[in-house]
Design an enzyme around this catalytic site. Structure first.
Site, PDB file in Angstrom:
ATOM      1  N   ARG A 214       0.835  -1.204   0.000  1.00 17.89           N
ATOM      2  CA  ARG A 214       0.000   0.000   0.000  1.00 17.89           C
ATOM      3  C   ARG A 214       0.871   1.256   0.000  1.00 17.89           C
ATOM      4  O   ARG A 214       0.581   2.229  -0.688  1.00 17.89           O
ATOM      5  CB  ARG A 214      -0.932  -0.014   1.219  1.00 17.89           C
ATOM      6  CG  ARG A 214      -2.002  -1.088   1.159  1.00 17.89           C
ATOM      7  CD  ARG A 214      -3.030  -0.929   2.249  1.00 17.89           C
ATOM      8  NE  ARG A 214      -2.663  -1.554   3.496  1.00 17.89           N
ATOM      9  CZ  ARG A 214      -3.057  -2.750   3.899  1.00 17.89           C
ATOM     10  NH1 ARG A 214      -3.827  -3.483   3.133  1.00 17.89           N
ATOM     11  NH2 ARG A 214      -2.702  -3.229   5.072  1.00 17.89           N
ATOM     12  N   PHE A 230     -11.877  -4.039  -5.700  1.00 21.49           N
ATOM     13  CA  PHE A 230     -11.907  -4.956  -4.550  1.00 21.49           C
ATOM     14  C   PHE A 230     -11.310  -4.228  -3.335  1.00 21.49           C
ATOM     15  O   PHE A 230     -10.427  -4.742  -2.651  1.00 21.49           O
ATOM     16  CB  PHE A 230     -11.133  -6.250  -4.839  1.00 21.49           C
ATOM     17  CG  PHE A 230     -11.490  -6.913  -6.134  1.00 21.49           C
ATOM     18  CD1 PHE A 230     -12.621  -7.723  -6.227  1.00 21.49           C
ATOM     19  CD2 PHE A 230     -10.715  -6.723  -7.269  1.00 21.49           C
ATOM     20  CE1 PHE A 230     -12.954  -8.350  -7.427  1.00 21.49           C
ATOM     21  CE2 PHE A 230     -11.038  -7.334  -8.480  1.00 21.49           C
ATOM     22  CZ  PHE A 230     -12.159  -8.142  -8.554  1.00 21.49           C
ATOM     23  N   ASP A 252     -16.240  -2.266  -4.258  1.00 20.00           N
ATOM     24  CA  ASP A 252     -16.293  -3.573  -3.603  1.00 20.00           C
ATOM     25  C   ASP A 252     -17.721  -4.099  -3.680  1.00 20.00           C
ATOM     26  O   ASP A 252     -18.685  -3.322  -3.686  1.00 20.00           O
ATOM     27  CB  ASP A 252     -15.848  -3.477  -2.142  1.00 20.00           C
ATOM     28  CG  ASP A 252     -15.435  -4.831  -1.580  1.00 20.00           C
ATOM     29  OD1 ASP A 252     -14.222  -5.133  -1.603  1.00 20.00           O
ATOM     30  OD2 ASP A 252     -16.313  -5.585  -1.125  1.00 20.00           O
ATOM     31  N   ASP A 301      -6.889  -5.673  -6.290  1.00 18.84           N
ATOM     32  CA  ASP A 301      -6.545  -6.456  -5.088  1.00 18.84           C
ATOM     33  C   ASP A 301      -7.678  -7.435  -4.793  1.00 18.84           C
ATOM     34  O   ASP A 301      -8.379  -7.319  -3.788  1.00 18.84           O
ATOM     35  CB  ASP A 301      -6.311  -5.505  -3.902  1.00 18.84           C
ATOM     36  CG  ASP A 301      -5.940  -6.242  -2.624  1.00 18.84           C
ATOM     37  OD1 ASP A 301      -5.459  -7.388  -2.717  1.00 18.84           O
ATOM     38  OD2 ASP A 301      -6.130  -5.669  -1.523  1.00 18.84           O
ATOM     39  N   CYS A 341      -3.524 -13.192  -3.900  1.00 17.63           N
ATOM     40  CA  CYS A 341      -3.234 -13.704  -2.555  1.00 17.63           C
ATOM     41  C   CYS A 341      -3.520 -15.198  -2.473  1.00 17.63           C
ATOM     42  O   CYS A 341      -3.567 -15.766  -1.384  1.00 17.63           O
ATOM     43  CB  CYS A 341      -4.043 -12.953  -1.503  1.00 17.63           C
ATOM     44  SG  CYS A 341      -5.831 -13.090  -1.707  1.00 17.63           S
TER      45      CYS A 341
END
Length: 401
Positions: A214, A230, A252, A301, A341
């Site tokens: 970030r 996201f 989101d 993300d 991730c």
């Protein structure tokens, strides 16, 4: 005290011998002696050579998780304090400890235990039967070690509500350990203020592993138009805003996340420049493209599109689609920050997928940097259990000229 002995098959245990922490049920040849699931056991090679000690759970595919590789070591309160102290000393040397992951399971040689610190609150995630028995001692020792540095913990909350506990024959659980407290906790990271909901937020309440990723996007954002996809509770969007972005849109699919992100924007006096929208990113991006919207910086993300090897093909499609759509929305010479991730989306496959997306939209990517998780989520080499699960690229996106 005499432990039962687990002997592994000849030719088995390759991951263990290479530095891993796990022994799978199909690698075990014999178990001699009495034991209950969750007990410590001695581990031996096929020829009786001692390989260390771990705790056993034959209800799990991961039958033994190693606690030590040294013969004759006693796993007791002092041993746990040593592990906890080493984990804390490592973090003091490597990261901002105002909020950080204090214990990261196998990578801190405490398999199955995750503990995050949000300001003066601890959040615990216990994912294995054997380590669960040590949970009170780990927390006691951790508070002792922190107190030595003047850090006093006002509350502990347990978020052991992950499905993986069911695979251990354990029930999912969440609740206070000790006295109840206000579970909305304010933290500061990279100069950005957040309200973290440790009771009802995702995982332990906040994704600490992206802390320095970030921070890395901040220098790209002054005066820029930014899209954060996201966004969850707004972390990348707020880093863009605090760095001086002209405008930021965070998107989101969760209305709860959008509401929390909007509160976080207000907390940082950024409501005039950082706004949030509840929408399905896959549906919204083509609409933004059709409207002629273009951004200086696009951030992707997404949550893990796959949590098993079986669904990797669909995950690849998802990552390719989202990166393709994201690149289309980047102005020529602008920047794309993109990550995965998913443990099963390995770095090579993720890189290949991004390359295919770029080819599909005739864009050339100039890599700015490649990053992984923050150092408080350490990568233990040769230990597959704490591999490079987080992959993070920043690219300049150039049209073909």
């Amino acid at each position: 005290m005499e432990f039962a002995a687990v002997r592994i098959k000849k030719g088995a245990g390759r991951s263990l011998k290479a530095g891993g922490s796990w022994i799978y049920d199909n690698e075990i040849d014999t178990i001699t002696g009495d034991y209950e699931n969750g007990d410590m056991v001695n581990v031996e090679d096929f020829d009786g050579y001692p390989l260390g000690q771990g705790f056993i759970n034959m209800k799990s595919t991961i039958a033994v998780r190693m606690m030590t590789r040294r013969k004759g070591v006693v796993v007791d309160d002092d041993f746990i304090e040593m592990r906890v102290r080493n984990a804390w000393e490592y973090r003091k040397s490597t990261v901002d400890t105002a909020s950080c992951r204090l214990i990261f399971g196998e990578a801190d040689f405490l398999p199955g235990m995750v503990i995050d610190k949000f300001s003066d609150v601890l959040v615990v995630e216990s994912l294995a039967l054997g380590i669960d028995r040590w949970k009170p001692v780990i927390l006691e020792k951790l508070q002792k070690v922190l107190a030595e540095d003047g850090i006093h913990i006002r509350g502990i909350y347990e978020r052991s509500d992950a499905k993986v506990r069911l695979q251990e024959g354990m029930e999912r659980y969440k609740g206070f350990i000790g006295q109840p407290f206000d579970t909305k906790v304010e933290i500061v990271e990279n100069g950005v203020h957040y309200m973290v909901d440790v009771q009802d937020g995702q995982k332990t309440g906040f994704f600490l592993d992206q802390k320095y990723n970030r921070l890395a996007i901040q220098r790209l954002c002054p005066g820029k138009k930014v899209l954060d996809c996201f966004t969850h509770t707004g972390s990348f969007a707020l880093n863009a805003g605090i760095a001086g972005a002209a405008s930021v849109l965070g998107v989101d699919a969760s209305q709860l996340a959008v509401d929390q992100a909007t509160e976080n924007a207000a907390l940082n006096n950024l409501s005039d420049r950082v706004t949030f929208q509840c929408a399905d990113v896959f549906e919204l991006l083509p609409k933004l493209e059709a409207q002629g919207e273009r951004y200086d910086v696009v951030i992707l993300d997404p949550p893990a599109f796959t949590k098993s090897r079986n669904s990797i093909k669909n995950a690849v499609k998802g990552y390719r689609e989202i990166n393709l759509r994201g690149m289309k929305l980047v102005k020529d010479g602008g920047f794309l920050a993109t990550c995965s991730c998913s443990h099963f989306m390995d770095p090579e496959l993720f890189t290949k997928t991004i390359r295919e997306a770029a080819a599909g939209v005739h864009k050339r990517l100039r890599q700015v940097e490649y990053r992984t998780q923050a150092a408080d989520h350490p990568i233990l080499w040769s230990g597959d259990e704490s591999s490079y699960y987080l992959k993070f690229y920043i690219f300049q996106v150039c049209g073909e000229k």
